[in-house]
Design a protein around this motif. Structure first.
Motif, mmCIF file in Angstrom:
data_model
loop_
_atom_site.group_PDB
_atom_site.id
_atom_site.type_symbol
_atom_site.label_atom_id
_atom_site.label_comp_id
_atom_site.label_asym_id
_atom_site.label_seq_id
_atom_site.Cartn_x
_atom_site.Cartn_y
_atom_site.Cartn_z
ATOM 1 N N GLU A 14 0.851 -1.182 0.000
ATOM 2 C CA GLU A 14 0.000 0.000 0.000
ATOM 3 C C GLU A 14 0.890 1.236 0.000
ATOM 4 O O GLU A 14 1.938 1.267 0.648
ATOM 5 N N VAL A 15 0.473 2.272 -0.715
ATOM 6 C CA VAL A 15 1.310 3.451 -0.892
ATOM 7 C C VAL A 15 1.696 4.088 0.444
ATOM 8 O O VAL A 15 2.838 4.520 0.629
ATOM 9 N N ASN A 16 0.772 4.125 1.409
ATOM 10 C CA ASN A 16 1.109 4.734 2.703
ATOM 11 C C ASN A 16 2.190 3.928 3.429
ATOM 12 O O ASN A 16 3.070 4.497 4.076
ATOM 13 N N GLN A 17 2.174 2.604 3.290
ATOM 14 C CA GLN A 17 3.195 1.764 3.907
ATOM 15 C C GLN A 17 4.531 1.880 3.168
ATOM 16 O O GLN A 17 5.593 1.844 3.776
ATOM 17 N N LEU A 18 4.479 2.027 1.851
ATOM 18 C CA LEU A 18 5.703 2.207 1.074
ATOM 19 C C LEU A 18 6.452 3.449 1.548
ATOM 20 O O LEU A 18 7.669 3.412 1.746
ATOM 21 N N LEU A 19 5.722 4.533 1.765
ATOM 22 C CA LEU A 19 6.347 5.776 2.226
ATOM 23 C C LEU A 19 7.032 5.572 3.570
ATOM 24 O O LEU A 19 8.108 6.107 3.820
ATOM 25 N N LYS A 20 6.423 4.747 4.417
ATOM 26 C CA LYS A 20 7.018 4.441 5.728
ATOM 27 C C LYS A 20 8.248 3.543 5.557
ATOM 28 O O LYS A 20 9.297 3.799 6.149
ATOM 29 N N LEU A 21 8.137 2.523 4.735
ATOM 30 C CA LEU A 21 9.216 1.548 4.581
ATOM 31 C C LEU A 21 10.482 2.148 3.968
ATOM 32 O O LEU A 21 11.580 1.696 4.274
ATOM 33 N N GLY A 23 11.324 5.249 4.504
ATOM 34 C CA GLY A 23 11.814 6.246 5.452
ATOM 35 C C GLY A 23 11.395 7.678 5.174
ATOM 36 O O GLY A 23 11.942 8.597 5.781
ATOM 37 N N LEU A 24 10.423 7.883 4.295
ATOM 38 C CA LEU A 24 9.970 9.250 4.027
ATOM 39 C C LEU A 24 9.032 9.771 5.111
ATOM 40 O O LEU A 24 8.912 10.979 5.284
ATOM 41 N N VAL A 25 8.354 8.865 5.815
ATOM 42 C CA VAL A 25 7.490 9.234 6.933
ATOM 43 C C VAL A 25 7.762 8.275 8.085
ATOM 44 O O VAL A 25 8.333 7.201 7.902
ATOM 45 N N ASN A 33 -1.567 10.798 5.618
ATOM 46 C CA ASN A 33 -1.704 12.255 5.593
ATOM 47 C C ASN A 33 -0.991 12.856 4.392
ATOM 48 O O ASN A 33 -1.487 13.795 3.772
ATOM 49 N N LEU A 34 0.179 12.313 4.063
ATOM 50 C CA LEU A 34 0.938 12.808 2.916
ATOM 51 C C LEU A 34 0.173 12.545 1.620
ATOM 52 O O LEU A 34 0.092 13.418 0.754
ATOM 53 N N VAL A 35 -0.432 11.365 1.506
ATOM 54 C CA VAL A 35 -1.243 11.049 0.327
ATOM 55 C C VAL A 35 -2.435 11.999 0.255
ATOM 56 O O VAL A 35 -2.736 12.563 -0.799
ATOM 57 N N SER A 61 6.303 9.073 -6.888
ATOM 58 C CA SER A 61 7.026 10.332 -6.743
ATOM 59 C C SER A 61 6.436 11.142 -5.598
ATOM 60 O O SER A 61 5.223 11.231 -5.449
ATOM 61 N N VAL A 62 7.337 11.720 -4.805
ATOM 62 C CA VAL A 62 6.963 12.601 -3.703
ATOM 63 C C VAL A 62 7.906 13.793 -3.782
ATOM 64 O O VAL A 62 9.085 13.669 -3.441
ATOM 65 N N GLY A 63 7.416 14.922 -4.256
ATOM 66 C CA GLY A 63 8.299 16.073 -4.422
ATOM 67 C C GLY A 63 9.437 15.724 -5.361
ATOM 68 O O GLY A 63 9.217 15.294 -6.486
ATOM 69 N N ASP A 64 10.679 15.860 -4.881
ATOM 70 C CA ASP A 64 11.832 15.545 -5.727
ATOM 71 C C ASP A 64 12.396 14.155 -5.459
ATOM 72 O O ASP A 64 13.521 13.850 -5.834
ATOM 73 N N VAL A 65 11.601 13.298 -4.820
ATOM 74 C CA VAL A 65 12.017 11.922 -4.534
ATOM 75 C C VAL A 65 11.242 10.973 -5.445
ATOM 76 O O VAL A 65 10.026 11.061 -5.551
ATOM 77 N N ARG A 66 11.995 10.070 -6.106
ATOM 78 C CA ARG A 66 11.362 9.035 -6.935
ATOM 79 C C ARG A 66 11.679 7.674 -6.343
ATOM 80 O O ARG A 66 12.843 7.362 -6.099
#
Length: 77
Positions: A14-21, A23-25, A33-35, A61-66
């Protein structure tokens, strides 16, 4: 631009878990919340579903992070 690679060991993440895994959140909740803020794109398209399924071959993509999601070894293999 910062480029990250995430090795996927299951059918999807899941995208929210990917962001955690990666290290972005700090938590899955922070990822949701970021999504919700509209900051996430999947394969160049805006993504607003907090638990969207991300599969190998997709780019988040999140800002300048791919984040490139690549296939890894299946769990238990």
């Amino acid at each position: 631009m910062q480029k990250l690679t995430f090795e996927l060991n299951s059918d999807f993440v899941e995208v929210n878990q990917l962001l955690k895994l990666v290290g972005l959140v700090d938590s899955g909740g922070a990822g949701k919340n970021l999504v919700a803020s509209g900051a996430i794109k999947v394969d160049g398209q805006p993504e607003s579903r907090k638990t969207a399924k991300i599969r190998a071959g997709q780019v988040v993509s999140v800002g300048d992070v791919r984040i490139s999601v690549v296939a890894g070894e299946p769990e238990g293999a």
